[in-house]
Design a protein around this motif. Structure first.
Motif, mmCIF file in Angstrom:
data_model
loop_
_atom_site.group_PDB
_atom_site.id
_atom_site.type_symbol
_atom_site.label_atom_id
_atom_site.label_comp_id
_atom_site.label_asym_id
_atom_site.label_seq_id
_atom_site.Cartn_x
_atom_site.Cartn_y
_atom_site.Cartn_z
ATOM 1 N N THR A 201 -22.595 -8.549 153.113
ATOM 2 C CA THR A 201 -23.098 -8.250 151.777
ATOM 3 C C THR A 201 -22.702 -9.344 150.780
ATOM 4 O O THR A 201 -23.568 -9.929 150.120
ATOM 5 C CB THR A 201 -22.541 -6.891 151.286
ATOM 6 O OG1 THR A 201 -22.876 -5.897 152.247
ATOM 7 C CG2 THR A 201 -23.128 -6.524 149.949
ATOM 8 N N THR B 37 -27.944 -0.730 156.678
ATOM 9 C CA THR B 37 -27.930 -2.186 156.875
ATOM 10 C C THR B 37 -29.325 -2.748 156.697
ATOM 11 O O THR B 37 -29.505 -3.814 156.097
ATOM 12 C CB THR B 37 -27.420 -2.529 158.294
ATOM 13 O OG1 THR B 37 -26.152 -1.905 158.480
ATOM 14 C CG2 THR B 37 -27.275 -4.019 158.475
ATOM 15 N N PRO B 40 -30.657 -3.268 152.705
ATOM 16 C CA PRO B 40 -30.269 -4.468 151.953
ATOM 17 C C PRO B 40 -30.839 -5.765 152.533
ATOM 18 O O PRO B 40 -31.249 -6.645 151.765
ATOM 19 C CB PRO B 40 -28.737 -4.469 152.015
ATOM 20 C CG PRO B 40 -28.368 -3.510 153.059
ATOM 21 C CD PRO B 40 -29.475 -2.527 153.143
ATOM 22 N N VAL B 59 -27.834 -3.671 146.568
ATOM 23 C CA VAL B 59 -27.223 -4.152 147.812
ATOM 24 C C VAL B 59 -25.734 -3.808 147.839
ATOM 25 O O VAL B 59 -25.211 -3.310 148.848
ATOM 26 C CB VAL B 59 -27.452 -5.677 147.960
ATOM 27 C CG1 VAL B 59 -26.555 -6.257 149.039
ATOM 28 C CG2 VAL B 59 -28.906 -5.973 148.277
ATOM 29 N N ALA B 63 -23.730 -1.199 150.364
ATOM 30 C CA ALA B 63 -22.574 -1.618 151.163
ATOM 31 C C ALA B 63 -21.413 -0.644 150.980
ATOM 32 O O ALA B 63 -20.749 -0.261 151.946
ATOM 33 C CB ALA B 63 -22.149 -3.030 150.765
#
Lengths: 210, 125
Positions: A201, B37, B40, B59, B63
């Motif tokens: 990320t 997963t 994003p 995003v 997470a």
């Protein structure tokens, strides 16, 4: 409590220990201790993430994430780690059912996914260094290689541990000591997957958005 | 040998519960993780949202959710394991992590803003 133990033993020789001490089986505190280790490891990663977050934009007129990262490759890598997480879960379930063969088989699958992850990561690093994007090139690349490399090193040692444990289980079976080691390694493995969520990320996805 | 391990196991159980999930736990966790997963990656690779800031916030939020999913379904975290000490250690760690991350970014962006732009940065602007 200590006083009670002493008073109870007054007739005999005085004993200076807690009354409940003998009730703790060997290794009962290992999972908690290992969890505390993981939490301290988490702090190491937090510092590396902070470094990357601060320095991630300092390209020194060198390559930026958009020039270097291939998100398809990162997606495949993420899939490898995620699959290895669930196969480790299956190994734990086989262990709970006392199935030694199935446990070993699932551990082997997990190890192969781990190796695939490491292979792809090494390919990526090799490719970047080949392009001249070495850790010395810019603060961004120093922070990148330190953070992602530290995670990769953890996966490497996790894989080594996994192979060692497979040999242990193969030789001695699912004895309490090996079950305890499995519990610890499963925490380690899943923990690395959690860290990887932060890596893909913050480093890759946010890097491409920058 | 077998009887011995069994007796041993029974003795263990009170003080020390092995954290074992069920197959259902692992499958739910896996499916949620795949979804959390894929979204994003799709958001960044396909770019359906114009604003980069909005994409970044989504995003990051996904997470955070995925980390919680992993904690619950893979690491079997709850307030009861190890008499609550696992959770205590985790909460403490999260507090430290937040202080380190937020503190570093806060201090360093202020420092950056108060510094003269370097030669390279002037070229980039």
């Amino acid at each position: 409590m200590a006083n009670q133990a002493i008073t109870a033993d007054m007739g005999h020789a005085p004993a200076f220990h807690l009354a409940e001490e003998p009730h703790h089986p060997e290794g009962h505190s290992t999972p908690l201790g290992f969890w505390l280790y993981l939490m301290s490891d988490c702090l190491i990663f937090a510092i590396l993430f902070a470094v990357y977050a601060v320095l991630g934009g300092n390209f020194a007129a060198g390559p930026s994430p958009k020039d270097l990262f291939d998100l398809n490759l990162v997606a495949v890598n993420t899939a490898m780690l995620l699959l290895s997480s669930i196969t480790f879960g299956f190994a734990m379930l086989s262990m709970a059912r006392q199935r030694k063969g199935a446990t070993l088989a699932w551990l082997a699958v997990t190890g192969l996914f781990g190796l695939a992850f490491l292979g792809i990561e090494l390919y990526e690093f090799h490719h970047m260094i080949h392009l001249g994007a070495t850790p010395q090139r810019s603060a961004f690349l120093s922070a990148f290689f330190t953070l992602v490399g530290t995670h990769g090193l953890h996966v490497t040692f996790g894989t080594l541990w996994l192979v060692t444990l497979m040999v242990q289980i193969g030789r001695f079976g699912l004895i309490p000591a090996n079950r305890r080691r499995m519990t610890c390694l499963s925490m380690f493995w899943h923990f690395l997957d959690v860290i990887w969520i932060g890596v893909f990320t913050i480093v890759y996805l946010m890097g491409m958005l920058r | 040998m077998s009887a011995e391990t069994h007796a041993d196991h029974g003795h263990h159980h009170e003080a020390h519960e092995e954290p074992h999930g069920t197959l259902r736990d692992y499958v739910i966790g896996f499916v949620l993780s795949v979804i959390l997963t894929a979204i994003p990656f799709w958001l960044v690779m396909a770019g359906p949202i114009e604003s980069k800031t909005v994409t970044a916030v989504i995003v990051l939020a996904l997470a955070a959710v995925q980390m919680v999913v992993h904690m619950i379904y893979f690491l079997h975290m709850n307030g009861r394991s190890e008499g609550g000490w696992n959770m205590t250690a985790l909460v403490f760690t999260v507090i430290i992590v937040v202080i380190v991350l937020v503190g570093s970014l806060w201090v360093m962006t202020h420092l950056d803003a108060n510094m003269m732009a370097t030669h390279e940065e002037m070229i980039r602007r």
